[in-house]
Each structure stands twice: as C-alpha cells, then as structure tokens.
Design a protein around this motif. Structure first.
Motif, mmCIF file in Angstrom:
data_model
loop_
_atom_site.group_PDB
_atom_site.id
_atom_site.type_symbol
_atom_site.label_atom_id
_atom_site.label_comp_id
_atom_site.label_asym_id
_atom_site.label_seq_id
_atom_site.Cartn_x
_atom_site.Cartn_y
_atom_site.Cartn_z
ATOM 1 N N THR A 36 0.844 -1.209 0.000
ATOM 2 C CA THR A 36 0.000 0.000 0.000
ATOM 3 C C THR A 36 0.876 1.254 0.000
ATOM 4 N N GLY A 37 1.963 1.210 -0.778
ATOM 5 C CA GLY A 37 2.805 2.392 -0.977
ATOM 6 C C GLY A 37 2.154 3.296 -2.013
ATOM 7 N N ARG A 38 3.004 3.962 -2.803
ATOM 8 C CA ARG A 38 2.471 4.941 -3.751
ATOM 9 C C ARG A 38 1.481 4.308 -4.751
ATOM 10 N N MET A 39 1.927 3.245 -5.444
ATOM 11 C CA MET A 39 1.057 2.627 -6.461
ATOM 12 C C MET A 39 -0.103 1.888 -5.827
ATOM 13 N N GLY A 40 0.185 1.127 -4.747
ATOM 14 C CA GLY A 40 -0.864 0.332 -4.101
ATOM 15 C C GLY A 40 -1.989 1.217 -3.596
ATOM 16 N N ALA B 157 -2.537 -5.580 2.381
ATOM 17 C CA ALA B 157 -1.403 -6.029 3.199
ATOM 18 C C ALA B 157 -0.205 -5.145 2.911
ATOM 19 N N ASP B 158 0.504 -4.794 3.958
ATOM 20 C CA ASP B 158 1.778 -4.091 3.796
ATOM 21 C C ASP B 158 2.656 -4.449 4.996
ATOM 22 N N LEU B 159 3.958 -4.596 4.766
ATOM 23 C CA LEU B 159 4.894 -4.853 5.866
ATOM 24 C C LEU B 159 4.767 -3.759 6.918
ATOM 25 N N GLU C 188 1.023 0.197 9.932
ATOM 26 C CA GLU C 188 0.312 1.483 10.045
ATOM 27 C C GLU C 188 -0.170 1.953 8.675
ATOM 28 N N ARG C 189 0.708 1.753 7.677
ATOM 29 C CA ARG C 189 0.337 2.168 6.313
ATOM 30 C C ARG C 189 -0.869 1.362 5.823
ATOM 31 N N ALA C 190 -0.839 0.058 6.074
ATOM 32 C CA ALA C 190 -1.953 -0.802 5.639
ATOM 33 C C ALA C 190 -3.249 -0.364 6.338
ATOM 34 N N ILE D 85 -0.992 -7.068 -6.955
ATOM 35 C CA ILE D 85 0.310 -6.986 -6.282
ATOM 36 C C ILE D 85 0.979 -5.653 -6.636
ATOM 37 N N ALA D 86 1.172 -4.829 -5.622
ATOM 38 C CA ALA D 86 1.838 -3.530 -5.825
ATOM 39 C C ALA D 86 2.882 -3.312 -4.737
ATOM 40 N N SER D 87 3.451 -4.424 -4.258
ATOM 41 C CA SER D 87 4.566 -4.325 -3.302
ATOM 42 C C SER D 87 5.842 -4.054 -4.097
ATOM 43 N N SER D 88 6.959 -3.905 -3.409
ATOM 44 C CA SER D 88 8.225 -3.657 -4.090
ATOM 45 C C SER D 88 8.588 -4.885 -4.941
ATOM 46 N N GLY D 89 9.297 -4.668 -6.040
ATOM 47 C CA GLY D 89 9.612 -5.738 -6.999
ATOM 48 C C GLY D 89 10.118 -7.035 -6.383
ATOM 49 N N ALA E 261 9.457 -8.458 -3.746
ATOM 50 C CA ALA E 261 8.415 -9.200 -3.008
ATOM 51 C C ALA E 261 7.407 -9.861 -3.954
ATOM 52 N N HIS E 262 7.513 -9.606 -5.263
ATOM 53 C CA HIS E 262 6.470 -10.079 -6.179
ATOM 54 C C HIS E 262 6.419 -11.604 -6.307
ATOM 55 N N GLU E 263 7.610 -12.233 -6.381
ATOM 56 C CA GLU E 263 7.631 -13.681 -6.647
ATOM 57 C C GLU E 263 6.861 -14.452 -5.572
ATOM 58 N N CYS F 241 -0.287 -8.001 -11.509
ATOM 59 C CA CYS F 241 0.993 -7.763 -10.842
ATOM 60 C C CYS F 241 1.656 -6.539 -11.446
ATOM 61 N N GLU F 242 1.884 -5.518 -10.628
ATOM 62 C CA GLU F 242 2.603 -4.345 -11.119
ATOM 63 C C GLU F 242 3.929 -4.794 -11.740
ATOM 64 N N LYS F 243 4.429 -4.048 -12.699
ATOM 65 C CA LYS F 243 5.746 -4.359 -13.239
ATOM 66 C C LYS F 243 6.783 -4.061 -12.144
ATOM 67 N N PRO F 244 7.912 -4.726 -12.058
ATOM 68 C CA PRO F 244 8.281 -5.872 -12.901
ATOM 69 C C PRO F 244 7.619 -7.136 -12.363
ATOM 70 N N PHE G 254 1.828 -3.609 -17.311
ATOM 71 C CA PHE G 254 2.421 -2.696 -18.290
ATOM 72 C C PHE G 254 1.268 -1.848 -18.841
ATOM 73 N N MET G 255 1.040 -0.695 -18.201
ATOM 74 C CA MET G 255 -0.195 0.045 -18.453
ATOM 75 C C MET G 255 -0.192 0.799 -19.768
ATOM 76 N N ARG G 256 0.999 0.951 -20.411
ATOM 77 C CA ARG G 256 0.976 1.679 -21.693
ATOM 78 C C ARG G 256 0.102 0.965 -22.713
ATOM 79 N N ALA H 180 -4.753 5.481 -18.473
ATOM 80 C CA ALA H 180 -4.262 4.128 -18.771
ATOM 81 C C ALA H 180 -4.366 3.225 -17.540
ATOM 82 N N TYR H 181 -4.008 3.758 -16.361
ATOM 83 C CA TYR H 181 -4.133 2.947 -15.137
ATOM 84 C C TYR H 181 -5.598 2.587 -14.891
ATOM 85 N N ASP H 182 -6.504 3.563 -15.061
ATOM 86 C CA ASP H 182 -7.929 3.284 -14.845
ATOM 87 C C ASP H 182 -8.409 2.191 -15.804
#
Ligand code: NAD
Length: 335
Positions: free
Chosen positions: A10-14, A34-36, A39-41, A71-75, A77-79, A94-97, A124-126, A278-280
């Motif tokens: 739940t950072g910037r993108m999440g 979910a976020d590590l 408080e942010r979550a 999935i919008a955690s840091s790269g 953490a994606h796997e 899953c957000e890139k990458p 890849f929202m483009r 594009a994100y929408d």
C-alpha cells in the motif's frame, strides 16, 4: 458478483490502485490490504468499508470475499506473492516488474505452466493508453508498411533520491521494452547502451541520460533516450518509422495556451498524471476479464521477456558492449 480484491503493498502505487478500485472503476471492491508497514496498511484500509488490514500477504489473500489479487509491493516481493496467489488459484494483476531478475521470472513462468492456465496480467499500463493503442493498431493494420525503427523518448522531471544507474533500465526503460515487443509483435534480440557525459543536474554518480538501442527479431532497430532528470516534466514519446510513412505519439496532446506573446501547453509533471487514464482502463479491463474468467494484457511470458532484456541492458550499461538477449523457448500456454 462484485469482485473482492486483496491489494498487496500500500505504498504509492498500491494506495493509488486502492483509490481507483474504490472510487473510479466498477465491478470490484477492496476486500483486504497487506503491507509490511502495519500502520500504512491500516491507514489505507480505514477509509474503506469491509476492508481488513494485514502485514502478511497470505493473510490478506485468505480474507473473506477475496477473489483476486493486485500486487503492488516492491519488486523483490512479487515472486512470493505470485506463488501464494497461484497456490490459492487466484487471478493476479501484478505491477511491473513481474520479478526484478530473470531467474525469479522463470520460476513464476514454470509455476504458472504447472497450473496449466494463465492467472497473471502484468501491469504494463501503456498497453491501455489511448495513444499507444492507436499506434499499435496503425502498425498492426500495416497501412504504413513494415516498421523499420522506433524513436522513443522517456523523460522524468527529476529522479527520486534512491534511484541508481541500473534503475534507468530496470525501472524506466522496462516500459519501452514492453512497448517495443507489443507494438512490433517481435522479441528484442540485442541491447546496447551509449552513455553521454552525465547532466550536471543529475545526482552525483547517476549516469543520466543514456541512449539505449534494441535490435528485434524482425530486423527493426529501436532507440530510447532515457533522461530521468530533464528538469521540465514527464514526457514519453514514440515515433514509428515505417516503409511508407511515420506515426508518432506523445508530443502534441493537452491544453494549448496563447498568452503574453507565447504559445504553449502544460507538460504533466509525472506518470500518475500522464498515464492516469491508462491505469484506470488497465484495472477496469483486468476486473472485467477476471469476472468473465478471462485473462488479457501482458502475460507472465511478457514479464519474463522484459526481465531478460533488462538484465542484458544492465550488462550493456556496465560493459559498453552489444549484449545478446537469450530467451527460453516460449511455452505453448503463451502462444
Ligand atoms: P513504494 O515503495 O511506494 O511501495 C511499496 C510498498 O510495498 C511499501 O509500502 C512496502 O512496505 C510494501 N512491501 C514491500 N515488501 C512487502 C511484502 N513482502 N509484503 C507486503 N508489503 C510489502 O513503491 P511503489 O512506487 O508503490 O511501487 C510498487 C510497485 O509498483 C513496484 O513494483 C514498482 O515497480 C511498480 N510501479 C509501477 C509503475 C507503473 O507505471 N506501472 C509506476 C511506479 C511503480
């Protein structure tokens, strides 16, 4: 049935995707986050009805009413999050990458093949941007003839303090990697990087700007200017040069003004503004497809190919050499 989504990270993108699901798109709701950072979550979940907050992604995926995962955690953490979603049979945006490294991407690719069906759309929202879609359709219809070259420019006003030279490729040019493969319908086969003397406005030690060159399986050549401290705003352009003409996007849109003896237009200051639509559209398309039991957009294969090309790009940056891209054989699931 409204689709219940667990948002991981739940950072910037999440946080932006949570807002989007909650108040922009239809057919879905945020059922858990979910976020590590607990408080942010909690802060993100607190504004949303029937949304639980967790620190463990698996607990968010197990929450009542969850039918899909974003999935919008840091790269790095994606796997783990992808494999957890696979174990539960949950569709994923899953957000890139997909993963930051080709080895991790290959493990995800193999795990999805073992399931025998696609569950993943990579963010890849483009591919959902109106201008990019028009360019893709123009190239696919063939009215301009065979594409020979793409000239791409990718400029940011300023890079964040944690940005490294490697991230010019892995975080920024990765979008041109996917756009090139998608626009041309070809694989990237080799990468070179030319490095001018850095701008005096680039932070100490950051090799900015750079010129990245791709060769493709269909014999096209692509140049990408990446300049993450250009100072004036966020600008993404692409010109396709074909046998019977050219087509370009990214240079002319937006409100035009004439005042005090000058004509001009505003330049967006970051990607959340330039690619807001594009994100929408990306998230709405994912929700619609998921509710219909379909998967569309960039696949796990596309995420894997991007990881391999970026790895080659970073080696090209470091060595100054032309680096060949060696992909595994494309599995039938992604034909
Ligand atoms: P960010 O640092 O603002 O947020 C990441 C969040 O993930 C943080 O809150 C962090 O605590 C959390 N996190 C890290 N590991 C976790 C784990 N194991 N479990 C749960 N939470 C975890 O970063 P961001 O800018 O929001 O980027 C997130 C993702 O979005 C990255 O993959 C990034 O590359 C991608 N991104 C995509 C675009 C795009 O244009 N598509 C733009 C920016 C970022």
């Amino acid at each position: 049935m409204t689709l219940g989504i667990a948002v991981i990270g739940t950072g910037r993108m999440g946080a932006d995707h949570v807002r989007r699901i909650d108040s922009v798109i239809s057919g879905a709701r945020v059922a858990a986050v979910a976020d590590l950072d607990a408080e942010r979550a909690k802060a993100v979940a607190s504004g949303i009805e029937r949304c639980s907050a967790h620190t463990d992604p698996a607990a968010a995926m197990a929450a009542p009413g969850v039918g899909a995962v974003l999935i919008a955690s840091s790269g790095p953490a994606h796997e783990a999050a992808l494999l957890e979603a696979f174990a539960r049979g949950l569709p994923v945006l899953c957000e890139k990458p997909l993963t930051p490294d080709p080895a991790g991407a290959l493990r995800v690719l193999e795990a999805e093949q073992r399931l025998g069906r696609r569950l993943v759309q990579v963010g890849f929202m483009r591919r959902y941007d109106a201008e990019y879609q028009e360019l893709q359709r123009t190239l696919e219809h063939g009215e301009l003839g065979r594409p020979l070259m793409l000239h791409c420019r990718h400029r940011n006003a300023a890079s964040p303090s944690f940005f490294t030279t490697e991230m010019l490729i892995r975080d920024s040019v990765v979008h041109e990697v996917d756009a090139t493969r998608w626009l041309l319908g070809q694989e990237i086969t080799a990468v070179q990087v030319l490095r001018p003397r850095p701008s005096s406005h680039a932070p100490q030690g950051l090799g900015d700007p750079q010129l990245v060159l791709f060769e493709t399986s269909g014999g096209a050549v692509v140049d990408v200017e990446i300049f993450v401290n250009c100072g004036f705003g966020y600008e993404v352009r692409c010109e396709a040069v074909c046998e019977r003409g050219t087509a370009s996007i990214g240079g002319s849109g937006g409100l035009r003004t004439r005042s005090a003896g000058r004509a001009g237009r505003d330049i967006p200051q970051d990607f959340t503004i330039r690619f807001a639509d594009a994100y929408d559209r990306e998230v709405q398309a994912w929700v619609d497809a998921t509710r219909q039991g379909r998967v569309e957009g960039a696949s796990t294969w596309d995420g894997y190919a991007a990881a391999v090309v970026c790895e080659a790009g970073v080696r090209a940056q470091e060595t100054g050499e032309r680096v060949r891209v060696q992909l595994a054989e494309r599995p039938a699931l992604y034909a």
